[in-house]
Design an enzyme around this catalytic site. Structure first.
Site, PDB file in Angstrom:
ATOM      1  N   GLU A 162       0.874  -1.165   0.000  1.00 41.47           N
ATOM      2  CA  GLU A 162       0.000   0.000   0.000  1.00 41.47           C
ATOM      3  C   GLU A 162       0.915   1.220   0.000  1.00 41.47           C
ATOM      4  O   GLU A 162       1.703   1.423   0.935  1.00 41.47           O
ATOM      5  CB  GLU A 162      -0.912  -0.028   1.237  1.00 41.47           C
ATOM      6  CG  GLU A 162      -1.925   1.091   1.304  1.00 41.47           C
ATOM      7  CD  GLU A 162      -3.117   0.928   0.345  1.00 41.47           C
ATOM      8  OE1 GLU A 162      -3.165  -0.096  -0.388  1.00 41.47           O
ATOM      9  OE2 GLU A 162      -3.968   1.826   0.305  1.00 41.47           O
TER      10      GLU A 162
ATOM     11  N   ASP B 195      -4.791  11.601   7.516  1.00 46.12           N
ATOM     12  CA  ASP B 195      -3.585  11.016   8.099  1.00 46.12           C
ATOM     13  C   ASP B 195      -3.161  11.694   9.387  1.00 46.12           C
ATOM     14  O   ASP B 195      -3.355  12.902   9.561  1.00 46.12           O
ATOM     15  CB  ASP B 195      -2.428  11.101   7.104  1.00 46.12           C
ATOM     16  CG  ASP B 195      -2.514  10.009   6.054  1.00 46.12           C
ATOM     17  OD1 ASP B 195      -2.429   8.828   6.448  1.00 46.12           O
ATOM     18  OD2 ASP B 195      -2.679  10.331   4.870  1.00 46.12           O
TER      19      ASP B 195
ATOM     20  N   TYR C 260     -11.323  -1.513   2.153  1.00 40.73           N
ATOM     21  CA  TYR C 260     -10.429  -0.989   3.190  1.00 40.73           C
ATOM     22  C   TYR C 260     -11.290  -0.680   4.417  1.00 40.73           C
ATOM     23  O   TYR C 260     -12.077   0.265   4.417  1.00 40.73           O
ATOM     24  CB  TYR C 260      -9.752   0.283   2.680  1.00 40.73           C
ATOM     25  CG  TYR C 260      -8.562   0.751   3.510  1.00 40.73           C
ATOM     26  CD1 TYR C 260      -8.677   1.000   4.879  1.00 40.73           C
ATOM     27  CD2 TYR C 260      -7.319   0.958   2.915  1.00 40.73           C
ATOM     28  CE1 TYR C 260      -7.600   1.434   5.617  1.00 40.73           C
ATOM     29  CE2 TYR C 260      -6.225   1.409   3.651  1.00 40.73           C
ATOM     30  CZ  TYR C 260      -6.379   1.641   4.995  1.00 40.73           C
ATOM     31  OH  TYR C 260      -5.297   2.081   5.730  1.00 40.73           O
TER      32      TYR C 260
END
Lengths: 274, 401
Positions: free
Chosen positions: A49, A60, A174
């Site tokens: 990934e 993030d 995911y």
């Protein structure tokens, strides 16, 4: 896409889940990044990934944002990215998933980006700030150039939406382990199990769990909860940062860490403590 | 970008470019806002606060001295006095609305981003008034530049969260607030400070600020007996401009002009001009919406510069991008030097210290004055007062206080 199917089928046959380490492209530098990936592969990665570095990565945490900043500072751009992927493709055939932010793609243009990414050897694309509602045009380009589709689901995703998302996905789903952003956690969220169970009712596509998974113990827990794949990001990126600060090569540490994380994906290891 | 859905769009701009973990929070805000809008009890409460606490309506003042000085009385210049709002700018009107909306949704905590500190102070004020806990995200560079506002927010009971990532300014504060919100949506409302972010925020903030235009439209008709020829506002994220433009969009004879921060000029990247073509300005996605964004040649979001912290932002509200492309509004810019000159002129001519943001709009009028037709009427949205800016202006002029 075929690369994904083969991998998830094969690891299942071996009684394992897929180990999916994450790195930010271009971190700590264009060539050093390729070495990082090589260490992951030697350490037993089943899927890669790769994050495309973006200046404002709202999904993030600080570890991955600092990694992106290191890459950007080192002058990383679209052409550096595509050439790095080509270099990786020269030594491994495992699937490469790309995690990007919408602006990176729109800057180059959907079609141009997808074409170049697929040609370089990327297998799938997940855009962190682009939910299915906004992905119509991009998905056309992805289909055209053979890029697989990955979307995120979380414990907050309602059932009907889960079904829709799973229908749109063709590489893997995911699954985020908890609300929030990427980062290093000390304990694993208890909600993973429930989310995976809900997903299994609506899809038979591979389910890979990410966000906050930091130790072999976390990996075992997630695999036990029914994950087909486990994504480890910040915990590894943190090692890259530590090595970069000290000015040493992170390869040996990453290889070792990857091996222990990969080992934890095995059912035998979980059931018999081998 | 997407043609599949037009939800939350202004033409091709806007949308919901949010991580999946935020989507339920956005739907919740969208759905709750629709109910909040139609709820007589809450609307009455909002109106009561606007009148008795916020200080609305703000006045429309004819700047006769400025009109004489710039045009010899040929043209009439009116100032919409948003500087007279509680806490010193239009921001409080949105903050009160968002805080009430949060209470309506049963949320106990407000979060917000702030650059110069204006929206942070406004949100902290609304939170204090409504008894909510409040965290304001602020870049550490801005905290250093705007110490008095940090102290103000603390006095108001808010916690200022230092943001040390990225460039440590407004853009990074938004990133951090969004990240917090993905973790805390259950009890927290994110009070966006401008017409930015994913849908429904550009719509919600516009609605709250549209009162500026409604008041102004009625006031100018009363004062001048007709609609103005031109309405001018500065544009950072763009909430004061959308607020005043919204009431005139249908009046095709009223020219709408947005003034961006030209910083040190368009050569190089020391500016925050998104809607005048330059190598840096391109449609893209920042903080949840598709709009014009200043970015470098690799698609990384570019840093910006302006003497005015409130205009110092790489993105712009998606509705402005649409008004620009559709040609309904015109966009231009004023440099740091022009804005500071306008700041001084308004102080001297009218006894009004304008915010440096608003000074950009005044600077446009100064430049435009010789071209104004006889008998023309121009309205400037004076979005805030400039007491907060005296240090910046002194520094810019090389003077010490």
């Amino acid at each position: 896409m075929n690369r994904y199917k083969n991998v998830f089928d094969n690891v299942k046959k071996r009684g394992e889940a897929a180990f999916i380490p994450f790195a930010v492209a271009g971190d700590p530098g264009p060539d050093a990044f390729v070495d990082v990936v090589a260490a992951y592969v030697k350490g037993g990665a089943d899927v890669l990934e790769i994050g495309y570095p973006f200046s404002d990565p709202i999904a993030d945490g600080p570890v991955n944002q600092r990694a992106a900043q290191r890459a950007i500072k080192a002058g990383f751009d679209h052409s550096a990215f595509f050439s790095a992927i080509k270099k990786i493709r020269a030594f491994t055939d495992i699937p490469i998933g790309l995690l990007a932010y919408a602006n990176t793609i729109s800057h180059l243009g959907n079609d141009d980006f997808c074409k170049k990414a697929a040609k370089a050897g990327v297998d799938s694309l997940l855009v962190a700030d682009m939910p299915p509602e906004e992905s119509g045009e991009l998905m056309k380009s992805m289909r055209k150039h053979g890029l697989g589709r990955v979307f995120i689901v979380s414990e907050f995703t309602p059932d009907e939406r889960m079904r829709d998302i799973c229908r749109n996905v063709d590489s893997f789903v995911y699954v985020v382990s908890r609300p929030g952003i990427t980062g290093i956690d000390t304990t694993l969220s208890a909600s993973v199990k429930t989310t995976l169970a809900r997903l299994k009712k609506v899809t038979d596509k591979p389910l890979a769990v990410g966000f906050g998974i930091s130790t072999p113990e976390h990996v075992s827990e997630v695999v036990k909860a029914g994950a087909d794949g486990v994504i480890v990001g910040s915990a590894l990126v943190n090692e890259i940062e530590k090595a970069a600060v000290r000015g040493v090569d992170p390869a040996a540490v990453l290889r070792k860490k990857a091996r222990s994380l990969k080992a934890a994906t095995s059912f035998a290891q979980i059931h018999f403590g081998l | 970008m997407s043609t599949k859905t037009k939800k939350g769009r202004f033409g091709r701009f806007g949308g919901m470019f949010a991580p999946e973990t935020l989507m339920p929070a956005l739907w919740e805000a969208e759905e709750a806002y629709e109910r909040f809008r139609g709820d007589a009890h809450w609307q009455t409460e909002y109106q009561r606060l606007l009148e008795t606490y916020n200080g609305r309506p703000t006045s429309l003042y004819e700047a006769v001295n400025l009109g004489m000085r710039l045009t010899g009385g040929r043209a009439r210049i009116f100032l919409k006095r948003e500087d007279l709002n509680h806490t010193g700018a239009h921001k409080i009107t949105n903050a009160l609305g968002q805080a009430l909306l949060a209470r309506f949704m049963g949320k106990e905590r407000l979060i917000a981003e702030t650059g110069a500190g204006q929206h942070g102070v406004a949100t902290a004020t609304a939170a204090a008034l409504l008894g909510m806990s409040c965290d304001i995200f602020m870049g550490t560079v801005d905290m250093e530049r705007q110490k008095p506002n940090v102290f103000r927010m603390n006095l108001l009971g808010a916690n200022v969260v230092p943001v040390d990532s990225g460039g440590k300014t407004l853009k990074d504060a938004v990133n951090e607030a969004l990240r917090d919100w993905t973790k805390t949506v259950k009890n927290t409302h994110y009070a966006f400070g401008s017409v930015l972010g994913p849908h429904p925020f550009p719509f919600i903030v516009r609605d709250f600020q549209s009162i500026i235009g409604k008041e102004c439209r009625a006031q100018i008709k009363k004062a001048a007996g007709r609609l103005p020829d031109e309405v001018v506002a500065c544009v950072g994220g763009g909430s004061n401009a959308i607020g005043i433009f919204s009431a005139f969009i249908k009046d095709k004879n009223v020219k709408l002009t947005g003034v961006e921060a030209g910083g040190k000029g368009l050569r190089g990247n020391k500016h925050a001009v998104r809607l005048t073509p330059s190598p840096y300005a391109k449609p893209g996605v920042l903080h949840g919406s598709y709009s014009y964004v200043l970015q470098d040649k690799s698609g990384q979001i570019a840093d910006t510069h302006s003497v005015s912290a409130g205009l110092d932002y790489s993105g712009i509200g998606p509705e402005h991008a649409h008004l620009f492309e559709s040609g309904r509004a015109a966009y231009t810019y004023a440099t740091d030097t022009e804005a500071v000159a306008a700041f001084k002129m308004l102080c001297e001519a009218e006894g009004i210290i304008p915010a440096l943001e608003s000074s950009h709009a005044v600077a446009y009028v100064i430049k435009q004055a010789p071209k104004l037709a006889d008998g023309s009427i121009i309205v400037v949205n004076l979005s805030g007062r400039g007491d907060k800016d005296i240090d910046s202006v002194a520094k810019f002029l090389g003077e010490s206080i």
